[in-house]
Structure formats: structure tokens, C-alpha cells
Motif scaffolding. Structure first.
Motif, PDB file in Angstrom:
ATOM      1  N   GLU A   1       3.289  -6.862   4.390  1.00 23.44           N
ATOM      2  CA  GLU A   1       2.097  -6.600   3.770  1.00 23.44           C
ATOM      3  C   GLU A   1       2.359  -7.891   2.847  1.00 23.44           C
TER       4      GLU A   1
ATOM      5  N   ASN B   1       7.046  -0.735  -4.233  1.00 27.42           N
ATOM      6  CA  ASN B   1       5.694  -1.731  -4.543  1.00 27.42           C
ATOM      7  C   ASN B   1       5.818  -2.972  -4.555  1.00 27.42           C
TER       8      ASN B   1
ATOM      9  N   SER C   1     -12.884  -2.102   1.219  1.00 28.72           N
ATOM     10  CA  SER C   1     -11.640  -1.001   1.474  1.00 28.72           C
ATOM     11  C   SER C   1     -11.169  -0.591   2.402  1.00 28.72           C
TER      12      SER C   1
ATOM     13  N   THR D   1       0.758  -0.879  -0.201  1.00 24.96           N
ATOM     14  CA  THR D   1       0.105  -0.393   0.018  1.00 24.96           C
ATOM     15  C   THR D   1       0.888   1.622   0.187  1.00 24.96           C
TER      16      THR D   1
ATOM     17  N   GLY E   1      -5.892  -1.078   5.957  1.00 25.80           N
ATOM     18  CA  GLY E   1      -4.915   0.164   5.840  1.00 25.80           C
ATOM     19  C   GLY E   1      -5.560   1.296   6.506  1.00 25.80           C
TER      20      GLY E   1
END
Length: 680
Positions: A241, A214, A577, A87, A581
Motif C-alpha cells: 500500500e 504499519n 473512506s 491499513t 480498503g
């Protein structure tokens, strides 16, 4: 092995950090993380196979732990540390907060850099061209020329870094796309582009000992043979992650391309060749003629596929609202199988020639007046290269024979104009990750707050293909939070299961009892439709709500914070969503409501193909795929409540299946050890 000197360096750095951290107190879990990660990368457990799967609960100090464990050893061995996140939020936290703090207070000297994809940067030359030549803009973009002027000034005055993430003003996607860097417009060999943000950023990479990327960029670079990052044998990877890596890998190695009317874009390629004959030197003539031959060859290969569509579409799309058709067991029509290898090969050859021609176009010395035409040509080359690349990647995947069970999902999608796009996606990226990453890397630490599923590492080992690795180490460090004292999970008695028709009405009826006044609530829904239904009904009852989709995420969170700061009731409604996060510490979240277990409906072609493959092997897709995925999402959702050690609150789950179904207890037992209040 870890030398005494490095051990002492880690101890000293940790002591320095302790002194710099306000309200620091000793965390045994963090000490264990540091020791185990350092031992793994130093080859303490296996000389060559240095891989660790590390689950570190919320509040364990995972980021500082891996910086402490890995950086001193990497510097001593002249290895580059590559930290990959899923993220943007974690990337920003590392680059803006964790790494600068670590570097400032650890007394360890190193350079670090954030590595982003090319399209995250503006091409300043393209931006200038649009300002000089406003007729290059569409009418919508012309209205935004003042935005471009502002950006140009901000770059000139060094108030903007030239990337998408530090834009000083709002820029919509279409306008950004028109000024973003791509390999066709923004060549390093062209003097005009040497000072462009992208090339300046890439030049800094070679100096850095720690790089933050990422997952997608990491995979792209590995697949491209390390075009940006150092070779894997010179890298120590920290993949944070890491529970996202399998899905991210499937997305990256998937492909799609249009099947309808190939002549339209291939004719444009022919017209482009004709134009270029007039403006390029004779040395490019051979390439232009070759490109035209390949264009004709590709058209002759794609035409039979296009002709077959009218016959197949009637069979595939039998319902009026149907938009996708999946090929069972990945079995394509025979003609497509026969053509696949030739189409992939021809598209690749055409792409190679087009890239050579693109370089020739960029090399032509032009007067400022003629640059307008050059910019247009490069824009067309970029678009046509993208089409060729899509065809090459798709048909290359289609050319791979599929045994049963198949290892790909393959399907076609139909838009409103009945134009067809074909898709292919690997069901697993385990072999690809093994070849590109795990078998090559000097060392690799994969960490996350949610790596285990139902208290086992088996699922993630299988998804990543790590089950047979001789040196693989696993470690689970629980959160230090006082869950028993600070939180409670409440399961109110519900009459209906979420699949029942009366469930939404029951939800509307019971939810007001679990939205306390003058507190911050987050209500998570498994479906957007249901969220809207409930929101409308509760607003009719007088509730004020902040609903996902009605404003930007940032705007909703700002409003939520304002209301909480004034001790007002604030109720956020969100879908999946919002369950990961989202960081709402302290009084920004004291009441979390999960309406139902987040089971994914296996309607997507990829999920259906994965279920089919499990069934073909004699397995149970619900047990092997649906339950693990849902358990993981439920843990992530519950992780929204306590973000700091002093946080308190309650979690309300309005799904009776946690009590009535055989898998319910196992799912409950994977959650943090909150007190439980089960009203059945």
C-alpha cells in the motif's frame, strides 16, 4: 545474485502452494512479480541500490508473490523481512491468513510476528491498580469497573492477548487510555511490568525473521534510530500500500502544540517537582532542582509568544467562522522566529530530566498502599512529558529557516474558547525517507495496486524522492480479471457539472434509475453534506438505505451482507473512506455509483501550502497536484467492483467532466479496461 539453490527453493515452494490452493490456475502476472522482486532484492540489477516500485493490479496475488520472492533470499542472507502496510485490514490478512498459509504449505521454516505501537497494548499493572484502587477512576470510568474485571480475568485465563485489537468486549477510548501502556507506567526495569503484554510482545521480535508493521511504526522506529526493528542494512523491506507512504510520512513528521496559557501546565510541572522532593531519595534532588530551573526558563521563553497572540489573533481571524490561519510561505512572526531554537532546546532538556525522574519514581519500592500515589504521579509525568515533547517538536520545525518556495506548511488553529494551537508539517518527506530508509536499506520493494498516476510512475517517484536512484526498477502487472466481459462503465448524460447549484437536485432525480432492485449497490459521495441531502430525499421516495455515520462501519456491512444473503435490495451510501480498503466480493457489490470525481477542496493549510509551493516554482497546482490525486482516488474507487475473477457488475459515474474537460479522457484511460457506455 540469486543462487540456483534459492531459485529452486522458490520454485518448490510455489509448487507446494499451488497444490494447497483450491481452484488454483496459473497466473503469468504473479510469476513475473516473483521473478522481478527476487531479482531486485538479490542485486541482479544493481549491487547496492536494490529498490523496486511495483504496481500489481487486483487479483495478481501480490502478497503471496512477495512472500515467495523475498523470504527464501532473506533467510539465506540472514536478513529480516519487514512488511509495512497502511491499513489494519491488510495487516490482519497477512498475519491471520497469508503468512500462516505460506508457512504451512511452502516447506520454508521461519518465525513471524506482528509489531504494534506501545499504546495498542494494555498495562496489566495499571489495570490491576484501578481495580484495587477504584478511587483512581473518574465517575464515568467507575461505572466501567466491571469491564476492567472482565479484562483482568480474560488476561489471567489467557483468553485475551492484552492488546487493543483482540479485546473480548467493547472498551471506549477514555477507559482504554487509562489502562494502556506508556513508557512512564510500564517500564521493563520494574519487575511488576516484565510480564506485561507489551514487553512480552517485544521479547518475541528478536526471534522473528518476518515482521509485520504499519507505516507509522516503521517511520517512528527509523526516526528513533531503530529502537524496535533491526537496522535498515539488515532488513529487506516490503512496503505494501505504498501509495500511502508520502501522506503517512507527512502526518508522522508533522507537529502541533498549544500556545495559549503555557503557565497552566508549567505550574503543574512545578507542583509535581515539589511533591517529588518529599517522596524521592536525595540522589534525585539535583534533577528536581534542574527541572524547576528549566521549567522557569521555558516559561520565560513562551510568555512573550503568548503575549503576542492578542495582537496577532485580531489580524488573523477576521471572519466569525474562521478556525485556521496559514502563514504564507511559512513566514512566522519575527518574535517567534527568534524564540524558536531556544524553546525547542529548553523543552528537550526538560524532557530528558523528566524521564530520569520518572525512572526514579518507578524504582522506589512501595507498599501496596502507597502504589496508588505512585500511579497518580506517573500519570501526571506522562501527561507533562507529552506537553514538553509537543513543544520541542513544534519549535524545532519552526526553527528551520524557510527559503522560497517554503518546504513546510505552518498555521495556527483557534478553538471555540479562542485558545490557539500552532502546527507545522513538511510538504515533502522525500529527503527524510532517503536519509532514514532508501539510502540505508539492504533492499526495498514498494508495491500497491495503485502506484502509477495517469499511467506513469513519475508522480510517486517524485513524492518518494526516488527519481535519481540508479538501481530503481519499475514494474506494472495488470489485473488478470476479464474486465471487458465482466463489467461496464456507464456515463449517463448529466445537465449540470458537480460545481453547479442544480447538481444535487439532478442527482436526486437521476439516481433512482441506477439503483437496481434485488442487487447490491454502493454509492460514493465526495461530500458528507451532499450524501445526507440525497439520502433524505431518496428515503422520502421510499428507498431503504444504509448510510455511513448512522451506525458503525462493521454494523452497516453486516446488515448489507444479511440483505444480500437473502437476495434483497441493499444500498450503501458512503464517502471517501468507503472507496478504499472495502472488500465486497461477489453479490455483495454488483452496482457501483460514483457521484462525482473525488477532487479534494484545497482548503486545508497543508494543501494550500503545497499549491503555493508549486505555483512559486512556476508550476500549475491543478495539473500537478489535483489531477494526479483525483485520478488515483478514482482508480481506487473503481477497484471496489471486481474483487474476484468471477465477479460482475457495472460502474456508473455521474460527472460530465470526464467527457467535457481536457483531463477527462486521460482519467478514463487510467481505469481498468471495462466496456464503456458513454451517453453524450
Amino acid at each position: 545474485m540469486l543462487s540456483e539453490k534459492i531459485k529452486q527453493q522458490i520454485r518448490d515452494a510455489q509448487q507446494n502452494l499451488k497444490l494447497a490452493l483450491p481452484n488454483y490456475h496459473n497466473r503469468p502476472g504473479q510469476n513475473k512479480l516473483i521473478a522481478e522482486m527476487a531479482n531486485i532484492v538479490a542485486g541482479q540489477y544493481h549491487r547496492h541500490d536494490r529498490i523496486g516500485l511495483i504496481e500489481a493490479g487486483t487479483g495478481t496475488g501480490k502478497s503471496l508473490a512477495y512472500l515467495l520472492a523475498v523470504i527464501p533470499y532473506a533467510l539465506a542472507q540472514s536478513k529480516t523481512v519487514v512488511i509495512a502496510t497502511a491499513t489494519v485490514a491488510l495487516q490482519e490478512q497477512l498475519i491471520n491468513k497469508d503468512i500462516p498459509f505460506f508457512r504451512q504449505h511452502s516447506a520454508i521454516e521461519f518465525d513471524y510476528n506482528l509489531v504494534k505501537g506501545r499504546s495498542r497494548y494494555a498495562c496489566i499493572e495499571r489495570l490491576k491498580q484501578q481495580l484495587v484502587q477504584p478511587d483512581l477512576l473518574t465517575s464515568a470510568e467507575r461505572n466501567q469497573s466491571s469491564i476492567l474485571e472482565t479484562l483482568a480475568q480474560a488476561w489471567q485465563q489467557r483468553r485475551w492477548l492484552g492488546d487493543k485489537d483482540t479485546l473480548p468486549i467493547t472498551v471506549d477510548e477514555a477507559l482504554w487510555h487509562s489502562i494502556s501502556a506508556d513508557p512512564y507506567h510500564c517500564s521493563k526495569h520494574d519487575k511488576r511490568h516484565q510480564q506485561c503484554p507489551f514487553h512480552l510482545a517485544r521479547a518475541e521480535i528478536s526471534e522473528a525473521e518476518v515482521l509485520v508493521v504499519n507505516h507509522s511504526l516503521l517511520l517512528a522506529d527509523l526516526a528513533a534510530g531503530n529502537a524496535i526493528l533491526p537496522p535498515p542494512e539488515d532488513c529487506i523491506y516490503v512496503i505494501d500500500e505504498a501509495h500511502h507512504l508520502p501522506a503517512c510520512g507527512r502526518d508522522y513528521f508533522a507537529a502541533f502544540a498549544g500556545l495559549s496559557q503555557p503557565q497552566l501546565w508549567l505550574d503543574k510541572l512545578g507542583q509535581l517537582s515539589q511533591q517529588l522532593i518529599q517522596s524521592l531519595p536525595e540522589t534525585s534532588l539535583k534533577d528536581l532542582l534542574k527541572l524547576d530551573d528549566l521549567r522557569n526558563e521555558l516559561l520565560s521563553l513562551l510568555k512573550p509568544v503568548e503575549r503576542s497572540l492578542s495582537e496577532w489573533q485580531k489580524r488573523w481571524f477576521t471572519e466569525s467562522k474562521q478556525t485556521e490561519y496559514r502563514f504564507e510561505h511559512a513566514a512566522l512572526p519575527k518574535l517567534w522566529q527568534q524564540q524558536a531554537e531556544a524553546i525547542a532546546s529548553c523543552a528537550q532538556k526538560a524532557l530528558t530530566v523528566l524521564e530520569k525522574i520518572s525512572t526514579a519514581v518507578g524504582d522506589v519500592a512501595l507498599t501496596p498502599a502507597k502504589r496508588k500515589n505512585q500511579s497518580k504521579l506517573l500519570q501526571e509525568i506522562s501527561q507533562l512529558a507529552q506537553k514538553l515533547e509537543q513543544q520541542h517538536t513544534l519549535w524545532q520545525l519552526f526553527s528551520q529557516p524557510q527559503a522560497e518556495p517554503a518546504f513546510q506548511a505552518r498555521w495556527v488553529a483557534q478553538d471555540e474558547q479562542q485558545q490557539l494551537t500552532a502546527h507545522a508539517c513538511p510538504l515533502s518527506v522525500a529527503n527524510t525517507l532517503e536519509q532514514l530508509l532508501f539510502s540505508q536499506a539492504y533492499a526495498c520493494i514498494l508495491c500497491s495496486a495503485t502506484l502509477t498516476v495517469l499511467n506513469s510512475f513519475d508522480h510517486i517517484k517524485y513524492e518518494l524522492g526516488l527519481s535519481a536512484h540508479p538501481g530503481l526498477q519499475t514494474l506494472r502487472v495488470d489485473s488478470p480479471f476479464a474486465y471487458q466481459q465482466n463489467g461496464v462503465i456507464i456515463l449517463p448524460k448529466m445537465r449540470h457539472e458537480p460545481t453547479a447549484s442544480g447538481y444535487t437536485d439532478e442527482l436526486i432525480s437521476i439516481l433512482p434509475d441506477y439503483l437496481p432492485q434485488q442487487q447490491a449497490s454502493l454509492v460514493l459521495f465526495a461530500s458528507y453534506w451532499q450524501m445526507q441531502q440525497v439520502a433524505e430525499a431518496l428515503r422520502n421516495k421510499g428507498f431503504s438505505l444504509l448510510v455511513q455515520g448512522e451506525a458503525s462501519r462493521q454494523a452497516l456491512l453486516s446488515l448489507h451482507q444479511q440483505q444480500c444473503d437473502h437476495n434483497k435490495t441493499s444500498i450503501l451510501f458512503g464517502t471517501q473512506s468507503f472507496s478504499e480498503g472495502l472488500d465486497l466480493p461477489g453479490k455483495l457489490l454488483t452496482n457501483l455509483v460514483i457521484t462525482k470525481l473525488p477532487f479534494a477542496v484545497p482548503t486545508s493549510p497543508l494543501e494550500a501550502a503545497m499549491s503555493e509551493a508549486v505555483t512559486r516554482k512556476g508550476g500549475n497546482p491543478f495539473v500537478q497536484l489535483a489531477i494526479p490525486a483525483t485520478a488515483k482516488k478514482l482508480v481506487q474507487a473503481c477497484g471496489r467492483l471486481l474483487r474476484q475473477e468471477q465477479d460482475q457488475g457495472q460502474i456508473v459515474i455521474l460527472d460530465r467532466r470526464l467527457v467535457t474537460k481536457s483531463y477527462g479522457k486521460a482519467m478514463l484511460d487510467t481505469l481498468p479496461p471495462f466496456r464503456r457506455q458513454i451517453e453524450y
